[in-house]
Design a protein around this motif. Structure first.
Motif, PDB file in Angstrom:
ATOM      1  N   GLY A 134     -41.681 -31.297  -5.563  1.00 52.78           N
ATOM      2  CA  GLY A 134     -41.343 -29.871  -5.503  1.00 52.78           C
ATOM      3  C   GLY A 134     -41.588 -29.275  -4.131  1.00 52.78           C
ATOM      4  N   CYS A 135     -41.466 -27.962  -4.037  1.00 51.32           N
ATOM      5  CA  CYS A 135     -41.638 -27.250  -2.766  1.00 51.32           C
ATOM      6  C   CYS A 135     -43.120 -26.918  -2.539  1.00 51.32           C
ATOM      7  CB  CYS A 135     -40.815 -25.964  -2.782  1.00 51.32           C
ATOM      8  SG  CYS A 135     -40.822 -25.089  -1.194  1.00 51.32           S
ATOM      9  N   SER A 136     -43.494 -26.845  -1.254  1.00 47.76           N
ATOM     10  CA  SER A 136     -44.883 -26.518  -0.898  1.00 47.76           C
ATOM     11  C   SER A 136     -45.227 -25.049  -1.132  1.00 47.76           C
ATOM     12  CB  SER A 136     -45.124 -26.813   0.589  1.00 47.76           C
ATOM     13  OG  SER A 136     -44.984 -28.169   0.835  1.00 47.76           O
ATOM     14  N   ASP A 137     -44.223 -24.236  -1.403  1.00 48.44           N
ATOM     15  CA  ASP A 137     -44.415 -22.801  -1.599  1.00 48.44           C
ATOM     16  C   ASP A 137     -45.649 -22.516  -2.475  1.00 48.44           C
ATOM     17  OD1 ASP A 137     -44.083 -20.081  -2.727  1.00 48.44           O
ATOM     18  OD2 ASP A 137     -42.160 -20.152  -1.675  1.00 48.44           O
ATOM     19  N   SER A 138     -46.516 -21.621  -1.978  1.00 49.69           N
ATOM     20  CA  SER A 138     -47.785 -21.345  -2.661  1.00 49.69           C
ATOM     21  C   SER A 138     -47.607 -20.745  -4.052  1.00 49.69           C
ATOM     22  CB  SER A 138     -48.634 -20.396  -1.809  1.00 49.69           C
ATOM     23  OG  SER A 138     -47.961 -19.161  -1.668  1.00 49.69           O
ATOM     24  N   GLY A 171     -36.674 -27.468  -7.495  1.00 46.89           N
ATOM     25  CA  GLY A 171     -36.522 -26.431  -6.473  1.00 46.89           C
ATOM     26  C   GLY A 171     -36.943 -25.094  -7.057  1.00 46.89           C
ATOM     27  N   HIS A 172     -36.793 -24.030  -6.294  1.00 46.75           N
ATOM     28  CA  HIS A 172     -37.109 -22.704  -6.829  1.00 46.75           C
ATOM     29  C   HIS A 172     -36.287 -21.646  -6.115  1.00 46.75           C
ATOM     30  CE1 HIS A 172     -39.646 -21.152  -3.426  1.00 46.75           C
ATOM     31  NE2 HIS A 172     -39.679 -22.437  -3.150  1.00 46.75           N
ATOM     32  N   TYR A 173     -35.917 -20.606  -6.884  1.00 53.07           N
ATOM     33  CA  TYR A 173     -35.194 -19.482  -6.279  1.00 53.07           C
ATOM     34  C   TYR A 173     -36.128 -18.783  -5.301  1.00 53.07           C
ATOM     35  CZ  TYR A 173     -31.840 -20.252 -10.065  1.00 53.07           C
ATOM     36  OH  TYR A 173     -30.929 -20.819 -10.932  1.00 53.07           O
ATOM     37  N   GLU A 174     -35.558 -18.070  -4.341  1.00 53.40           N
ATOM     38  CA  GLU A 174     -36.314 -17.385  -3.276  1.00 53.40           C
ATOM     39  C   GLU A 174     -37.060 -18.387  -2.390  1.00 53.40           C
ATOM     40  OE1 GLU A 174     -35.729 -14.251  -2.809  1.00 53.40           O
ATOM     41  OE2 GLU A 174     -34.762 -13.884  -4.747  1.00 53.40           O
ATOM     42  N   CYS A 175     -36.473 -19.572  -2.212  1.00 52.61           N
ATOM     43  CA  CYS A 175     -37.106 -20.589  -1.369  1.00 52.61           C
ATOM     44  C   CYS A 175     -36.858 -20.242   0.106  1.00 52.61           C
ATOM     45  CB  CYS A 175     -36.530 -21.969  -1.693  1.00 52.61           C
ATOM     46  SG  CYS A 175     -37.315 -23.294  -0.751  1.00 52.61           S
ATOM     47  N   ASN A 176     -37.944 -20.018   0.822  1.00 50.36           N
ATOM     48  CA  ASN A 176     -37.811 -19.628   2.228  1.00 50.36           C
ATOM     49  C   ASN A 176     -37.259 -20.762   3.081  1.00 50.36           C
ATOM     50  OD1 ASN A 176     -38.712 -16.986   1.887  1.00 50.36           O
ATOM     51  ND2 ASN A 176     -40.856 -17.640   1.953  1.00 50.36           N
ATOM     52  N   GLY A 177     -37.520 -22.001   2.670  1.00 48.68           N
ATOM     53  CA  GLY A 177     -36.978 -23.153   3.397  1.00 48.68           C
ATOM     54  C   GLY A 177     -35.456 -23.138   3.345  1.00 48.68           C
TER      55      GLY A 177
HETATM   56 CO    CO Z   1     -39.541 -23.273  -1.262  1.00 45.69          CO
END
Ligand code: CO
Length: 208
Positions: free
Chosen positions: A40-44, A96-102
């Motif tokens: 997954g994404c590193s997003d906190s 993945g996730h919506y609002e992903c800054n990457g």
């Molecule tokens: Co992300």
């Protein structure tokens, strides 16, 4: 955040776990037998175990910016190899996730230094699906769709590896593409038709 807070929380957590089971850490330290690999994404805000409601030992986790699976990244390739050949997981999830800054950063006309080559992989996803994405007039919907298509393409990257192709043939291993809807908390199964994708690409990516 005060770092002391983290250590206090850790002590509280140990206390709680030992109250429930005095042998908890003894058992935990013995071995791991996760049946799921989660990438997954590193997003906190997208905390893997919490959003799935799983405990330590249940899911093997790899996180990076944009939940990417570049074929030349030794890190993610090692994780997949170990999970499939040693841990013998039954499921590989790309989430993945919506609002992903990457994903958002990948489409900006901006020099992001070391992030350029990493995020260029997302631009490649855009190029592969440009026709579909350009037809979406609403900007948020376009980003959301790119998040989904990025998950799909990273799943394809998983399928390209020899160990996954071998495991899919020899035992039951399933690949899943998910999106975490950060606006509602919901986990969405993209229900990607891997048999169809496999048939289309195996002529090119077939290894074994
Ligand atoms: Co992300």
């Amino acid at each position: 955040m005060d770092i002391k807070y983290i250590f206090n929380q850790n002590r509280e957590w140990i206390k709680k776990k030992l109250e429930q089971d005095p042998d908890y850490f003894k058992k935990l330290s013995r071995s791991q037998t996760p049946k799921v690999l989660y990438i997954g994404c590193s997003d906190s805000r997208v905390s893997a175990e919490e959003l799935m409601g799983v405990s330590p030992g249940e899911v093997f986790v790899h996180r990076n910016m944009g939940n990417m699976i570049p074929n030349t990244d030794l890190n993610v390739m090692s994780v997949i190899n170990y999970a499939v050949t040693s841990l013998q997981v039954d499921h590989i999830v790309v989430c993945g996730h919506y609002e992903c800054n990457g994903v958002k950063a990948a489409l900006k006309s901006e020099d992001l230094g070391i992030l350029n080559p990493w995020l260029r992989n997302i631009r490649d996803v855009y190029r592969l699906h440009k026709k579909e994405l350009d037809a979406i007039t609403d900007e948020q919907q376009r980003y959301d769709r790119l998040v989904e298509l990025n998950v799909q393409e990273q799943c394809v990257n998983v399928i390209k590896t020899a160990e996954v192709q071998k495991a899919c043939r020899e035992r039951h291993l399933t690949i899943h593409g998910w999106v975490f809807n950060i606006r509602t908390g919901e986990l969405i199964d993209l229900k990607i038709d891997f048999d169809k994708i496999l048939n289309e690409i195996m002529e090119i990516y077939h290894i074994i």
